[in-house]
Design a protein around this motif. Structure first.
Motif, PDB file in Angstrom:
ATOM      1  N   TRP A   6      22.505  32.690  30.050  1.00  0.00           N
ATOM      2  CA  TRP A   6      22.340  32.004  31.337  1.00  0.00           C
ATOM      3  C   TRP A   6      21.315  30.887  31.212  1.00  0.00           C
ATOM      4  CZ3 TRP A   6      20.405  34.931  36.349  1.00  0.00           C
ATOM      5  CH2 TRP A   6      20.700  34.145  37.471  1.00  0.00           C
ATOM      6  N   ASN A   7      21.722  29.694  31.575  1.00  0.00           N
ATOM      7  CA  ASN A   7      20.785  28.596  31.775  1.00  0.00           C
ATOM      8  C   ASN A   7      20.221  28.756  33.184  1.00  0.00           C
ATOM      9  OD1 ASN A   7      19.587  26.144  32.587  1.00  0.00           O
ATOM     10  ND2 ASN A   7      20.909  24.924  31.263  1.00  0.00           N
ATOM     11  N   ILE A   8      18.963  29.162  33.284  1.00  0.00           N
ATOM     12  CA  ILE A   8      18.413  29.541  34.591  1.00  0.00           C
ATOM     13  C   ILE A   8      17.821  28.361  35.363  1.00  0.00           C
ATOM     14  CG2 ILE A   8      17.982  31.913  33.839  1.00  0.00           C
ATOM     15  CD1 ILE A   8      14.963  31.148  33.733  1.00  0.00           C
ATOM     16  N   HIS A   9      17.807  27.158  34.779  1.00  0.00           N
ATOM     17  CA  HIS A   9      17.319  25.969  35.515  1.00  0.00           C
ATOM     18  C   HIS A   9      15.926  26.244  36.065  1.00  0.00           C
ATOM     19  CE1 HIS A   9      17.855  22.130  37.442  1.00  0.00           C
ATOM     20  NE2 HIS A   9      17.791  22.616  38.673  1.00  0.00           N
ATOM     21  N   TRP A  10      15.076  26.868  35.211  1.00  0.00           N
ATOM     22  CA  TRP A  10      13.725  27.337  35.557  1.00  0.00           C
ATOM     23  C   TRP A  10      13.664  28.052  36.913  1.00  0.00           C
ATOM     24  CZ3 TRP A  10      14.957  22.133  35.112  1.00  0.00           C
ATOM     25  CH2 TRP A  10      14.777  21.317  36.213  1.00  0.00           C
ATOM     26  N   GLY A  11      14.768  28.727  37.267  1.00  0.00           N
ATOM     27  CA  GLY A  11      14.815  29.512  38.492  1.00  0.00           C
ATOM     28  C   GLY A  11      14.864  28.694  39.760  1.00  0.00           C
ATOM     29  N   CYS A  12      15.216  27.405  39.638  1.00  0.00           N
ATOM     30  CA  CYS A  12      15.183  26.509  40.795  1.00  0.00           C
ATOM     31  C   CYS A  12      16.565  26.455  41.452  1.00  0.00           C
ATOM     32  CB  CYS A  12      14.751  25.115  40.364  1.00  0.00           C
ATOM     33  SG  CYS A  12      14.476  23.992  41.751  1.00  0.00           S
ATOM     34  N   GLY A  13      16.644  26.883  42.694  1.00  0.00           N
ATOM     35  CA  GLY A  13      17.895  26.887  43.435  1.00  0.00           C
ATOM     36  C   GLY A  13      18.192  25.553  44.083  1.00  0.00           C
ATOM     37  N   LYS A  14      19.295  25.503  44.799  1.00  0.00           N
ATOM     38  CA  LYS A  14      19.746  24.264  45.432  1.00  0.00           C
ATOM     39  C   LYS A  14      18.728  23.734  46.438  1.00  0.00           C
ATOM     40  CE  LYS A  14      22.884  24.332  48.593  1.00  0.00           C
ATOM     41  NZ  LYS A  14      24.157  24.456  49.363  1.00  0.00           N
ATOM     42  N   ASP A  15      17.939  24.623  47.018  1.00  0.00           N
ATOM     43  CA  ASP A  15      16.944  24.206  48.012  1.00  0.00           C
ATOM     44  C   ASP A  15      15.650  23.711  47.377  1.00  0.00           C
ATOM     45  OD1 ASP A  15      15.933  26.561  47.040  1.00  0.00           O
ATOM     46  OD2 ASP A  15      15.836  27.586  48.972  1.00  0.00           O
ATOM     47  N   GLY A  16      15.597  23.651  46.039  1.00  0.00           N
ATOM     48  CA  GLY A  16      14.402  23.168  45.352  1.00  0.00           C
ATOM     49  C   GLY A  16      13.301  24.184  45.214  1.00  0.00           C
ATOM     50  N   ARG A  17      13.555  25.421  45.575  1.00  0.00           N
ATOM     51  CA  ARG A  17      12.554  26.482  45.456  1.00  0.00           C
ATOM     52  C   ARG A  17      12.799  27.306  44.192  1.00  0.00           C
ATOM     53  NH1 ARG A  17      12.302  29.966  50.756  1.00  0.00           N
ATOM     54  NH2 ARG A  17      10.562  30.864  49.557  1.00  0.00           N
ATOM     55  N   ILE A  18      11.702  27.706  43.552  1.00  0.00           N
ATOM     56  CA  ILE A  18      11.789  28.517  42.343  1.00  0.00           C
ATOM     57  C   ILE A  18      11.676  29.987  42.726  1.00  0.00           C
ATOM     58  CG2 ILE A  18      10.607  29.134  40.198  1.00  0.00           C
ATOM     59  CD1 ILE A  18       9.862  26.191  39.906  1.00  0.00           C
ATOM     60  N   ARG A  19      12.670  30.750  42.285  1.00  0.00           N
ATOM     61  CA  ARG A  19      12.696  32.191  42.586  1.00  0.00           C
ATOM     62  C   ARG A  19      13.040  32.963  41.307  1.00  0.00           C
ATOM     63  NH1 ARG A  19      15.569  29.858  46.886  1.00  0.00           N
ATOM     64  NH2 ARG A  19      14.650  30.128  48.956  1.00  0.00           N
ATOM     65  N   ILE A  20      12.049  33.107  40.443  1.00  0.00           N
ATOM     66  CA  ILE A  20      12.277  33.867  39.214  1.00  0.00           C
ATOM     67  C   ILE A  20      12.631  35.311  39.537  1.00  0.00           C
ATOM     68  CG2 ILE A  20      11.076  34.857  37.223  1.00  0.00           C
ATOM     69  CD1 ILE A  20      12.166  32.099  36.704  1.00  0.00           C
ATOM     70  N   HIS A  21      12.082  35.853  40.630  1.00  0.00           N
ATOM     71  CA  HIS A  21      12.420  37.231  40.998  1.00  0.00           C
ATOM     72  C   HIS A  21      13.914  37.367  41.291  1.00  0.00           C
ATOM     73  CE1 HIS A  21      11.889  35.313  44.951  1.00  0.00           C
ATOM     74  NE2 HIS A  21      12.729  36.219  45.401  1.00  0.00           N
ATOM     75  N   ALA A  22      14.546  36.298  41.815  1.00  0.00           N
ATOM     76  CA  ALA A  22      15.989  36.358  42.073  1.00  0.00           C
ATOM     77  C   ALA A  22      16.768  36.345  40.770  1.00  0.00           C
ATOM     78  CB  ALA A  22      16.402  35.185  42.963  1.00  0.00           C
ATOM     79  N   VAL A  23      16.304  35.573  39.790  1.00  0.00           N
ATOM     80  CA  VAL A  23      16.925  35.591  38.453  1.00  0.00           C
ATOM     81  C   VAL A  23      16.831  36.990  37.864  1.00  0.00           C
ATOM     82  CG1 VAL A  23      16.695  34.722  36.084  1.00  0.00           C
ATOM     83  CG2 VAL A  23      16.480  33.140  38.020  1.00  0.00           C
ATOM     84  N   ILE A  24      15.652  37.582  37.971  1.00  0.00           N
ATOM     85  CA  ILE A  24      15.429  38.933  37.434  1.00  0.00           C
ATOM     86  C   ILE A  24      16.348  39.942  38.129  1.00  0.00           C
ATOM     87  CG2 ILE A  24      13.740  40.803  37.292  1.00  0.00           C
ATOM     88  CD1 ILE A  24      11.606  38.505  36.960  1.00  0.00           C
ATOM     89  N   ASP A  25      16.503  39.823  39.446  1.00  0.00           N
ATOM     90  CA  ASP A  25      17.376  40.740  40.184  1.00  0.00           C
ATOM     91  C   ASP A  25      18.821  40.652  39.698  1.00  0.00           C
ATOM     92  OD1 ASP A  25      15.270  41.644  41.677  1.00  0.00           O
ATOM     93  OD2 ASP A  25      15.732  40.423  43.447  1.00  0.00           O
ATOM     94  N   VAL A  26      19.310  39.428  39.488  1.00  0.00           N
ATOM     95  CA  VAL A  26      20.690  39.249  39.007  1.00  0.00           C
ATOM     96  C   VAL A  26      20.850  39.895  37.638  1.00  0.00           C
ATOM     97  CG1 VAL A  26      22.392  37.551  38.235  1.00  0.00           C
ATOM     98  CG2 VAL A  26      21.115  37.156  40.353  1.00  0.00           C
ATOM     99  N   LEU A  27      19.886  39.664  36.759  1.00  0.00           N
ATOM    100  CA  LEU A  27      19.981  40.217  35.409  1.00  0.00           C
ATOM    101  C   LEU A  27      19.944  41.738  35.431  1.00  0.00           C
ATOM    102  CD1 LEU A  27      17.655  37.676  33.557  1.00  0.00           C
ATOM    103  CD2 LEU A  27      20.123  37.922  33.253  1.00  0.00           C
ATOM    104  N   ARG A  28      19.111  42.308  36.266  1.00  0.00           N
ATOM    105  CA  ARG A  28      19.036  43.773  36.321  1.00  0.00           C
ATOM    106  C   ARG A  28      20.351  44.376  36.815  1.00  0.00           C
ATOM    107  NH1 ARG A  28      12.846  44.232  38.681  1.00  0.00           N
ATOM    108  NH2 ARG A  28      11.802  44.333  36.649  1.00  0.00           N
TER     109      ARG A  28
END
Length: 281
Positions: A6-28
């Motif tokens: 997964w290219n995580i785009h440094w956890g940055c979503g379409k709204d410009g906010r970084i949510r590494i916890h959301a990346v972690i949730d998807v992976l888990r």
């Protein structure tokens, strides 16, 4: 055996906010045995969303039961602090070797800027025996650089297959020489930044010497000519202009019979790329 790339785009979503916890949730939720991530950032406040934290440390901490190899081909120092950008490989399986390859970065007058690229190579004690898992993120803007990187990947693969054929244990050598067996069998994954009909793609999967294991597109192994699921261009991100495939799994031909499933997780919108999943039996 499940591998997620997964290219995580440094956890940055379409709204410009970084949510590494959301990346972690998807992976888990995907529950992979091996995780391969690209575009992991550390101490980059100028990136969209301000990636000031070390995502390398955040991800390592979130997956404490995994062994981690990191590589930041782009490492810029400002005020003596490293600003890192690169790749991570996390494995539940024992890692017996790791190499961090820097890929070619030839000067290109058409694209004088850019950043260095790399590839993590590991040897894992996986079900069914040792195999290599490698993850990379190739050049996007410069076709000249990307082609050189594809050729280097093929060269490194030929080297691994050649060394596997002649390997013999030499316990009398000093410990740094005791690397153990490095097999030809391999999984290559990541953001290759080419389309399935591109010349770079064709070169990567082109026939090889008789003693080298050929690389096969795992999607084609599993799904044949079925339309490929896009790995980017979903959820309204400004790039690319339309849904397209840039992320792949390539497996050596001896692993083809073990490819049970390859799919793209299209639901999540926490990155401008989608996670891709490979299941081997």
């Amino acid at each position: 055996m499940r591998v997620v790339s997964w290219n995580i785009h440094w956890g940055c979503g379409k709204d410009g906010r970084i949510r590494i916890h959301a990346v972690i949730d998807v992976l888990r939720k995907l529950n992979p045995d091996v995780i391969c991530l690209q575009e992991v950032a550390g101490n980059h406040p100028e990136l969209e969303g301000s990636a000031t934290a070390s995502q390398f440390k955040q991800l390592a901490g979130a997956f404490g039961g995994y062994h981690m190899i990191e590589q930041a081909p782009s490492e810029i120092y400002k005020n003596n602090l490293p600003r890192q950008f690169g790749n991570i490989l996390l494995s539940k399986y024992r890692i017996t070797q790791a190499q961090r390859h820097m890929l070619p970065w030839p000067a290109d007058p058409e694209h004088p800027s850019g950043m260095p690229r790399g590839m993590i190579e590991t040897v894992l004690e996986a079900p069914g025996g040792k195999l290599r898992v490698l993850t990379t993120h190739l050049e996007y803007y410069s076709p000249l650089q990307r082609r050189a990187q594809v050729r280097r990947i093929r060269e490194l693969h030929r080297e691994a297959c050649a060394r596997a054929r002649i390997y013999q244990s030499e316990p009398d050598l000093d410990p740094p020489f005791q690397l153990g067996f490095r097999p030809g069998s391999a999984i290559f994954c990541g953001d290759f930044n080419f389309a399935p009909d591109a010349e770079d793609y064709q070169e990567l999967v082109a026939p090889v010497e008789p003693d080298t294991l050929r690389l096969l597109d795992a999607w084609r192994v599993r799904h044949g000519d079925m339309a490929r699921a896009p790995t980017a261009g979903l959820h309204g991100f400004p790039w690319p202009e339309r849904p397209a495939c840039y992320d792949y799994f390539f497996v050596t031909e001896d692993l083809a019979a073990r490819v049970n499933e390859v799919n793209v997780q299209s639901e999540t919108a926490v990155s401008d790329h989608q996670p891709i999943v490979l299941d081997l039996v």
